[in-house]
Structures are given as C-alpha cells and as structure tokens.
Scaffold this motif. Structure first.
Motif, mmCIF file in Angstrom:
data_model
loop_
_atom_site.group_PDB
_atom_site.id
_atom_site.type_symbol
_atom_site.label_atom_id
_atom_site.label_comp_id
_atom_site.label_asym_id
_atom_site.label_seq_id
_atom_site.Cartn_x
_atom_site.Cartn_y
_atom_site.Cartn_z
ATOM 1 N N PHE A 1 0.828 -1.206 0.000
ATOM 2 C CA PHE A 1 0.000 0.000 0.000
ATOM 3 C C PHE A 1 0.866 1.260 0.000
ATOM 4 O O PHE A 1 0.607 2.198 -0.760
ATOM 5 N N ILE B 1 1.489 4.594 -2.760
ATOM 6 C CA ILE B 1 1.492 6.025 -2.447
ATOM 7 C C ILE B 1 2.790 6.672 -2.921
ATOM 8 O O ILE B 1 2.768 7.672 -3.641
ATOM 9 N N MET C 1 -4.966 -4.119 8.223
ATOM 10 C CA MET C 1 -4.145 -3.503 7.170
ATOM 11 C C MET C 1 -4.691 -3.840 5.784
ATOM 12 O O MET C 1 -4.834 -2.961 4.927
ATOM 13 N N ALA D 1 -8.166 -2.121 5.212
ATOM 14 C CA ALA D 1 -8.022 -0.679 4.978
ATOM 15 C C ALA D 1 -7.392 -0.420 3.612
ATOM 16 O O ALA D 1 -7.802 0.506 2.895
ATOM 17 N N SER D 2 -6.412 -1.246 3.224
ATOM 18 C CA SER D 2 -5.761 -1.050 1.932
ATOM 19 C C SER D 2 -6.750 -1.221 0.789
ATOM 20 O O SER D 2 -6.775 -0.429 -0.151
ATOM 21 N N LEU E 1 -8.974 1.828 0.503
ATOM 22 C CA LEU E 1 -8.373 3.117 0.132
ATOM 23 C C LEU E 1 -7.555 3.052 -1.147
ATOM 24 O O LEU E 1 -7.206 4.087 -1.713
ATOM 25 N N ALA F 1 -8.639 5.146 -4.378
ATOM 26 C CA ALA F 1 -8.353 6.588 -4.438
ATOM 27 C C ALA F 1 -6.900 6.837 -4.814
ATOM 28 O O ALA F 1 -6.610 7.720 -5.632
ATOM 29 N N VAL F 2 -5.983 6.058 -4.239
ATOM 30 C CA VAL F 2 -4.556 6.253 -4.508
ATOM 31 C C VAL F 2 -4.237 5.902 -5.957
ATOM 32 O O VAL F 2 -3.537 6.619 -6.664
ATOM 33 N N GLU G 1 -5.418 8.351 -8.639
ATOM 34 C CA GLU G 1 -4.910 9.734 -8.544
ATOM 35 C C GLU G 1 -3.974 10.040 -9.700
ATOM 36 O O GLU G 1 -3.071 9.314 -9.996
ATOM 37 N N LEU H 1 -11.799 12.502 0.626
ATOM 38 C CA LEU H 1 -11.867 11.451 -0.394
ATOM 39 C C LEU H 1 -13.277 11.319 -0.937
ATOM 40 O O LEU H 1 -13.484 10.956 -2.087
ATOM 41 N N ARG I 1 -13.976 15.549 -2.311
ATOM 42 C CA ARG I 1 -12.924 16.197 -3.092
ATOM 43 C C ARG I 1 -12.917 17.712 -2.928
ATOM 44 O O ARG I 1 -12.582 18.445 -3.852
ATOM 45 N N THR J 1 -5.086 13.832 -1.854
ATOM 46 C CA THR J 1 -5.560 12.448 -1.977
ATOM 47 C C THR J 1 -4.615 11.467 -1.296
ATOM 48 O O THR J 1 -5.042 10.627 -0.502
ATOM 49 N N LEU J 2 -3.314 11.584 -1.617
ATOM 50 C CA LEU J 2 -2.367 10.601 -1.083
ATOM 51 C C LEU J 2 -2.244 10.710 0.433
ATOM 52 O O LEU J 2 -2.200 9.697 1.132
ATOM 53 N N VAL K 1 -5.220 5.003 6.594
ATOM 54 C CA VAL K 1 -4.586 3.714 6.907
ATOM 55 C C VAL K 1 -3.926 3.783 8.281
ATOM 56 O O VAL K 1 -4.045 2.874 9.101
ATOM 57 N N ALA L 1 -6.454 3.621 10.940
ATOM 58 C CA ALA L 1 -7.029 2.280 11.134
ATOM 59 C C ALA L 1 -6.104 1.398 11.953
ATOM 60 O O ALA L 1 -6.560 0.546 12.701
ATOM 61 N N THR L 2 -4.785 1.599 11.820
ATOM 62 C CA THR L 2 -3.870 0.715 12.531
ATOM 63 C C THR L 2 -3.454 1.276 13.885
ATOM 64 O O THR L 2 -3.151 0.521 14.793
#
Lengths: 225, 228
Positions: free
Chosen positions: A151, A155, A211, A214-215, A218, A221-222, A225, B66, B69, B141-142, B149, B152-153
C-alpha cells in the motif's frame, strides 16, 4: 472476475521479474550482506545463553524488515517509472491490481525468507523450541510486512522522493507487527508450548486483517490519482 | 474571518489564569501519589484528550476529502494533524515528567509511552508525505489515504496494546468501573481545565485552518501568475 484479473497481474509480475530478476537479486544480495555483517559482528558465541533469544529474534526481524524496505517498493514504482501504470489502470480493476501486487510482493518476500531464515538460524546457532509457532509468526509477519509495503509503495510511486519516503511512511505502520513478531519469535525460541506465543500470533493476525481491509478500501483513491 | 470574538478571547485568558490558580493553589494533591505530582493531571490529561480529538478530526476530514474532493477538507485535516502532533508532544513531555517523579525514571517503555511515541512517528510521517508532494490535489488524496490507513492501525496501539499488557499508568478518567473517581475540588478544576483547553484548541485550530487556506490561495495565485 477480480480474482482472475488479480491472478493475471500476479503472473505478469512474476514473468517480468523472472526476465531480469533485478528485484530478487537485489533483495537476496542485500539480505545476504546484512546476514554476513550480523553473523560476523555478533556471531553465535558472543552472546550469553540467556541473551540469545532476545537479541537473535530482534536481529532476524531487522534483517527481514530492511530487506522488505529495499525491494518491495518496486511493485508500483516500476510501473510508474516505465509508464506502464496507465495500461494496467485500463486493463484491470483496482482491487485486482492491489491483490496481484500484494501476492507478488508476498512471493518475493517468501523467497527471501526461505533463504534468510535457515541461514540465520545456522549462522547464529539460534535454536527454536516451538517450530510450529515460529512458522506461524513468520507467515503472519510476512503478510503484515507485504500488505503495508504494497500500500505504501502505491502512495510513494506518485511522489517525487520515492526511495526515502518509502521507509519513512512504512516504518511507523510496521512497528506494531514487528514488535509482535519479535516477541513471538523470542517465545518460540524459549518455550516449547505452542499456547505461550498465542498473544503475538493473535496481534499479528489482527494487524494483517486491519491492514489488508483498509488497503482495499483506500487503494482505489490512490491508484486513480 | 474573525474566529474568536474579543469577548471569547478575554474569557479564555481569564479562564486559563483561573485554572493555573486552581491547579496549584485550590485543589489539594490526590492521595496515593508522590508529593504534589497529581497536579499534572490538570494539564497532562487535557493534552492527551486534545491530541486524540485532533487525530480524530484529521481522519474525519481526510475521509470527507476522499468523498467530496473539497480541498478545504484537506486544509482542515493538515491543520488538525499539525496541532495533534503539538499536543501529543506536550502529553508525552508532561507524562514523562510525572513518570520521573512517580517511578523515578523519565522513560521505561511502558505500553502507554510506546504507543504515544508511535503516534508521533505516524503523524510525523504524514507531514513528511505532505511536504514531498507539490501538486495540491495529489497531495490531498495521497495524504488522506495515508492518514486513514494510519488511523485504522494506530487505535490498535492506543487502545488495544496498552490494555493487553500491564501498565503503570494510573487509571484513565473513563475507567472500568464507569465513574469518575476524584474528590470534588479536583473534579471541578479538572473539568474546567478540560473545557478551557478544548476551547483553546478550537481557537488555535480555526486560526491554523484559516492560515493554511490563505497560504494555499497565495500558492495558487503564484502558480496562476506564472502560467499567464
């Protein structure tokens, strides 16, 4: 449909990797150099018996972690640099791309581990009391390393400072699973009882699950881009 | 844009002075703590709470970016992360001072200390990522994806790990018994302090969001000027 596309991405990655073997050779050579460094500097006899499990499990995971940091960003960085990312974007759904890349990174890491772990055990005379637990820690640890790296690679592939940023972004995310993996390895080295290391396995499993979920959520979107 | 009126600022200033007086002169030290060390609760806990609030805001605005935008969401997320790091750092320092007084060591890798350092690392990496990307939309965005992420962790560390291992940290305000166990004078100062620091954060946050927006406007204008 997604699984078939993911398999296609996976096979494509293996095939292109096999043509040059750049990532694989770099990873293996790097891992081997670090192993030699550690083996020579620390060696099997410098440590007292009670220090051995702690120091060895930390060193093993440091070798694996740095190997992952050197090689696993290629998955996406390569696609962006050679300009093949757009073609991939057109020909496969994002979820399939992520899954395929995750699998190819996991395969790469698996080969490195199959090479590093036995050598490390031999070089350091590092005995394992619970091989089953050790194997479980290695598998779940590898999944954690590979999923976070994949992931983060997606990015950093879009940024200017790819190499430097990869480690900076991946390290904080990977610290919790690495701590769990080190603890679990230490327990596996000292306690023959499988249940003793269950906490570490559970933590790794939970991290892997979070992980990867979530990856997947998301990545779209990445990737677009 | 006027963020906080004059009256609001005066009330906040007086409130802060009252809290200092209350924390050091009015409330008496709690039992079972070394000397006067329990007074740090009036500062340490608000810092930790604001850090958590700021990181929650950063994650919320990232998710909304996200979804919608709108670049303003990204400004808000970035400001929240920056202030979150500041307050997280203050919580770390105050906690470390307390640890020295209470357990005679600034740092001993208590689960709480470990998780707070990881938080600092994660959001430091987030700001590093932002600096590495020039183009505003791509940056938004990035970094939003990374923030989510990480979010979440990381709770995993903040909430699961400290509760899995034995910690020296005193009981949290929201404890297993489900009620606040403080004497009335401490409770009064504590909740006043929580409110005032939260208001201070709201003010700083509004100012910082506004400043970030203005900087972005200037950058856009400079970029537009070059193109023309």
């Amino acid at each position: 449909m997604i699984l078939r596309a993911a398999a296609a991405v996976f096979v494509k990655d293996l095939r292109t990797e096999w043509r040059t073997r750049v990532a694989l050779n770099a990873l293996l050579l790097f891992a081997f150099s670090v192993l030699i460094l550690v083996g020579y500097a620390v060696g099997p006899t410098r440590l007292s018996l009670e220090d051995r499990p702690v120091v060895n499990s930390v060193l093993l995971w440091i070798v694996l972690f740095f190997s992952a940091m050197t090689g696993l960003s290629r998955a996406f960085v390569n696609e962006e640099e050679t300009g093949t990312a757009s073609a991939l974007r057109l020909s496969a759904p994002p979820a399939a791309v992520f899954l395929g890349k995750l699998l190819s990174n996991l395969a790469l890491l698996g080969v490195v581990m199959a090479f590093v772990v036995p050598l490390f055990l031999a070089l350091m005379s590092f005995g394992i009391a619970a091989p089953g637990l050790f194997l479980a820690i290695l598998v779940f640890g590898a999944i954690g390393l590979a999923s976070a790296s994949t992931f983060i690679a997606a990015i950093v592939a879009k940024t200017a400072a790819k190499g430097a940023l990869f480690a900076v972004l991946a390290t904080p995310l990977l610290l919790p699973p690495l701590v769990a993996a080190v603890t679990g390895t230490r327990v596996a080295a000292t306690e023959p009882d499988l249940a003793a290391g269950l906490d570490a396995v559970r933590l790794l499993f939970a991290f892997d699950g979070i992980m990867i979920t979530a990856s997947f959520l998301l990545f779209d979107a990445v990737w677009r881009e | 844009m006027k963020v906080f009126g004059t009256l609001g600022r005066v009330v906040l200033g007086v409130g802060m002075a009252v809290i200092l007086w209350g924390a050091f002169l009015y409330a008496h030290p709690a039992e079972s703590f070394v000397g006067e060390s329990s007074r740090i609760v009036f500062f340490h806990v608000p810092m930790a709470w604001i850090a958590a609030l700021a990181f929650l805001l950063a994650a919320g605005h990232s998710a909304l970016y996200l979804k919608t935008r709108q670049i303003e969401r990204d400004d808000a997320a970035a400001s929240a992360a920056r202030l979150g790091i500041l307050f997280c750092f203050l919580a770390t320092v105050t906690g470390s001072i307390f640890a020295k007084v209470m357990w005679n060591s600034y740092w001993n890798w208590d689960p709480r200390e470990t998780s707070i350092v990881l938080l600092l690392l994660v959001y430091g990496a987030y700001l590093g990522l932002r600096q590495a990307i020039e183009e505003p939309e791509r940056r938004a965005t990035l970094s939003a994806a990374y923030a989510l992420v990480a979010f979440a962790t990381v709770p995993f560390l903040m909430f699961a790990v400290p509760r899995m291992y034995a910690s020296l940290h005193p009981d949290t305000v929201i404890n297993a018994r489900g009620k606040v166990e403080m004497s009335p004078d401490i409770k009064l100062v504590f909740f006043t302090s929580m409110t005032a620091f939260t208001a201070l954060f709201a003010w700083m946050y509004a100012l910082d969001v506004e400043a970030t927006r203005l900087v972005r406007r200037l950058e856009e204008r400079a970029a537009g000027g070059n193109a023309a």
